[in-house]
Design an enzyme around this catalytic site. Sequence first.
Site, PDB file in Angstrom:
ATOM      1  N   ASP A   1      -9.385  19.472 -12.600  1.00 26.52           N
ATOM      2  CA  ASP A   1      -9.522  18.214 -12.962  1.00 26.52           C
ATOM      3  C   ASP A   1      -9.020  18.266 -14.727  1.00 26.52           C
ATOM      4  O   ASP A   1      -9.901  18.942 -15.558  1.00 26.52           O
ATOM      5  CB  ASP A   1     -10.839  17.779 -12.989  1.00 26.52           C
ATOM      6  CG  ASP A   1     -11.445  16.519 -13.414  1.00 26.52           C
ATOM      7  OD1 ASP A   1     -10.566  15.983 -14.411  1.00 26.52           O
ATOM      8  OD2 ASP A   1     -12.047  15.881 -12.726  1.00 26.52           O
TER       9      ASP A   1
ATOM     10  N   LYS B   1      -9.891   7.199 -18.463  1.00 27.67           N
ATOM     11  CA  LYS B   1     -10.326   7.865 -19.693  1.00 27.67           C
ATOM     12  C   LYS B   1      -9.044   7.908 -20.450  1.00 27.67           C
ATOM     13  O   LYS B   1      -8.470   6.638 -20.920  1.00 27.67           O
ATOM     14  CB  LYS B   1     -10.695   9.253 -19.612  1.00 27.67           C
ATOM     15  CG  LYS B   1     -11.897   9.176 -18.135  1.00 27.67           C
ATOM     16  CD  LYS B   1     -13.283   8.374 -18.484  1.00 27.67           C
ATOM     17  CE  LYS B   1     -13.996   8.337 -17.165  1.00 27.67           C
ATOM     18  NZ  LYS B   1     -14.337   9.442 -16.464  1.00 27.67           N
TER      19      LYS B   1
ATOM     20  N   ARG C   1       0.838  -1.245   0.021  1.00 25.52           N
ATOM     21  CA  ARG C   1       0.210   0.069  -0.090  1.00 25.52           C
ATOM     22  C   ARG C   1       0.887   1.378   0.071  1.00 25.52           C
ATOM     23  O   ARG C   1       0.554   2.069  -0.563  1.00 25.52           O
ATOM     24  CB  ARG C   1      -0.901   0.118   1.336  1.00 25.52           C
ATOM     25  CG  ARG C   1      -1.536   1.447   1.357  1.00 25.52           C
ATOM     26  CD  ARG C   1      -2.817   1.238   2.119  1.00 25.52           C
ATOM     27  NE  ARG C   1      -2.821   0.321   3.339  1.00 25.52           N
ATOM     28  CZ  ARG C   1      -2.359   0.636   4.527  1.00 25.52           C
ATOM     29  NH1 ARG C   1      -1.352   1.630   4.585  1.00 25.52           N
ATOM     30  NH2 ARG C   1      -2.176  -0.231   5.595  1.00 25.52           N
TER      31      ARG C   1
ATOM     32  N   TYR D   1     -18.611  16.826 -13.681  1.00 17.57           N
ATOM     33  CA  TYR D   1     -18.708  15.196 -13.604  1.00 17.57           C
ATOM     34  C   TYR D   1     -19.538  15.082 -12.509  1.00 17.57           C
ATOM     35  O   TYR D   1     -19.594  15.459 -11.369  1.00 17.57           O
ATOM     36  CB  TYR D   1     -17.559  14.467 -13.494  1.00 17.57           C
ATOM     37  CG  TYR D   1     -17.753  13.272 -13.540  1.00 17.57           C
ATOM     38  CD1 TYR D   1     -18.037  12.316 -14.491  1.00 17.57           C
ATOM     39  CD2 TYR D   1     -17.362  12.470 -12.348  1.00 17.57           C
ATOM     40  CE1 TYR D   1     -18.655  11.053 -14.459  1.00 17.57           C
ATOM     41  CE2 TYR D   1     -17.672  11.087 -12.292  1.00 17.57           C
ATOM     42  CZ  TYR D   1     -18.071  10.289 -13.303  1.00 17.57           C
ATOM     43  OH  TYR D   1     -18.420   8.915 -13.206  1.00 17.57           O
TER      44      TYR D   1
HETATM   45  C1  PLP Z   1     -14.932   9.960 -15.073  1.00 19.37           C
HETATM   46  C2  PLP Z   1     -14.452  11.115 -14.573  1.00 19.37           C
HETATM   47  C3  PLP Z   1     -14.140  11.370 -13.119  1.00 19.37           C
HETATM   48  C4  PLP Z   1     -14.284  10.051 -12.243  1.00 19.37           C
HETATM   49  O1  PLP Z   1     -13.516   9.048 -12.525  1.00 19.37           O
HETATM   50  P1  PLP Z   1     -13.431   7.302 -12.354  1.00 19.37           P
HETATM   51  O2  PLP Z   1     -12.456   6.966 -12.762  1.00 19.37           O
HETATM   52  O3  PLP Z   1     -14.651   7.032 -13.079  1.00 19.37           O
HETATM   53  O4  PLP Z   1     -13.589   7.147 -10.838  1.00 19.37           O
HETATM   54  C5  PLP Z   1     -13.831  12.443 -12.640  1.00 19.37           C
HETATM   55  N1  PLP Z   1     -13.758  13.574 -13.517  1.00 19.37           N
HETATM   56  C6  PLP Z   1     -13.998  13.527 -14.677  1.00 19.37           C
HETATM   57  C7  PLP Z   1     -13.889  14.796 -15.825  1.00 19.37           C
HETATM   58  C8  PLP Z   1     -14.410  12.353 -15.303  1.00 19.37           C
HETATM   59  O5  PLP Z   1     -14.793  12.354 -16.752  1.00 19.37           O
END
Ligand code: PLP
Length: 386
Positions: free
Chosen positions: A175, A200, A52, A104
């Site tokens: 983000d 993503k 961890r 999101y």
């Molecule tokens: C998908 C997404 C998240 C969340 O991420 P996960 O990997 O699904 O937990 C946060 N911010 C944005 C802009 C996203 O598209």
Amino acid sequence: MTSSKDSFGTRAVHAGWVPDEQTGAVMPPICMTSTYVQDAPAQPRNGFEYSRTQNVTRFALQDALADLEGAAAGFTFTSGMAAIHTLMLMLKPGDRIVAGNDLYGGTHRLFTKIAARFGLIFDFVDTTDPAVLASLPSDTRLLYIETPSNPLLNVTSIEAAVKGAKRVGAEVAVDNTFATPALQNPFDFGVDYIIHSTTKYISGHSDVVGGALLVREEGKKEDVWFHQNSAGTVNSPFDAFLTLRGVRTLALRMERHCESAQMLAEFLQDHSSISKVIYPGLASHPHHAIAKDQMRAFGGMVCCELPGGIPQATAFVKHLRLFTLAESLGGVESLIELPAPMTHASVPAAHRRAIGIEDGLVRLSVGIENAEDLRRDLEQALAQVS
Ligand SMILES: *Cc1c(COP(=O)(O)O)cnc(C)c1O
């Protein structure tokens, strides 16, 4: 070994790992161990005690992402949400977070349904409005922005965000999931934290869920490390390996995503059955000038609206052959979805409408298939619902 003078694409191929001393392995091993032998009590070899806390595969990914974002350090997690959650854990009750109003859906849910329960105070504002950024509440602890935003592709000026936050002594988190470091580097503007859903574009193959939290300043490294290790939502070595494998082709993939998205956005804009197209690379986008200033290209996400609401949008997506109806984005394959009933269903309907997520809104994640094939697919599906 790469140097900071090498271009992004070169660094993406090599970052985070130099061939292993012992074996010469060109890729890091998937180091599936929970613990490490100690030579005497409290004398771990090379500082490795427990997975961890220390894992070679995760470290390779963390170092790669830190290199690509120009961070002092990067930390990776089980999901994007776990990365954002860890950032929330670093705050304390009574802290005010000013956040964008079209985040999101999962982030909005984490903030309003969980973090707020622990005493954090949230204001949701239009961060694309320079006047809003210039007059943040004086007790703002953190300004949290998503640019381009999900799903509406609103672009916030990172420069204006940093300027507004510094004025009141607040930190800034961006983000950067939609742009990735291939297209936009928020640390160049002086933000404090960058967040990624590595699920993503960074992993890019729709086969792993993960997240990252990166810091610009050396001084913030210990704090994130402490919270990552203490709260414990670290990603597995196998997930780290898959994600790093994706990083190697990030530059190449983003080029194709952007090129095809621009072409399809222009096609949709000219199509008589579409009432609205949202893409930061179109001159018609309200924040096109800011996007041009702070991004190298405009990304692979495109939104459009059909005038017939959910019924027409549903018929449209059902007639597509190459676009898969699914949540998520950023993979090699094209995906399509309706934010209102799908990814953003957790955002209250009134709030959705107030910020412009109409029922007939369709979000496309343009993949790396041949762009002309994708255009023909959209054309035939639109012909059937017009
Ligand atoms: C998908 C997404 C998240 C969340 O991420 P996960 O990997 O699904 O937990 C946060 N911010 C944005 C802009 C996203 O598209």
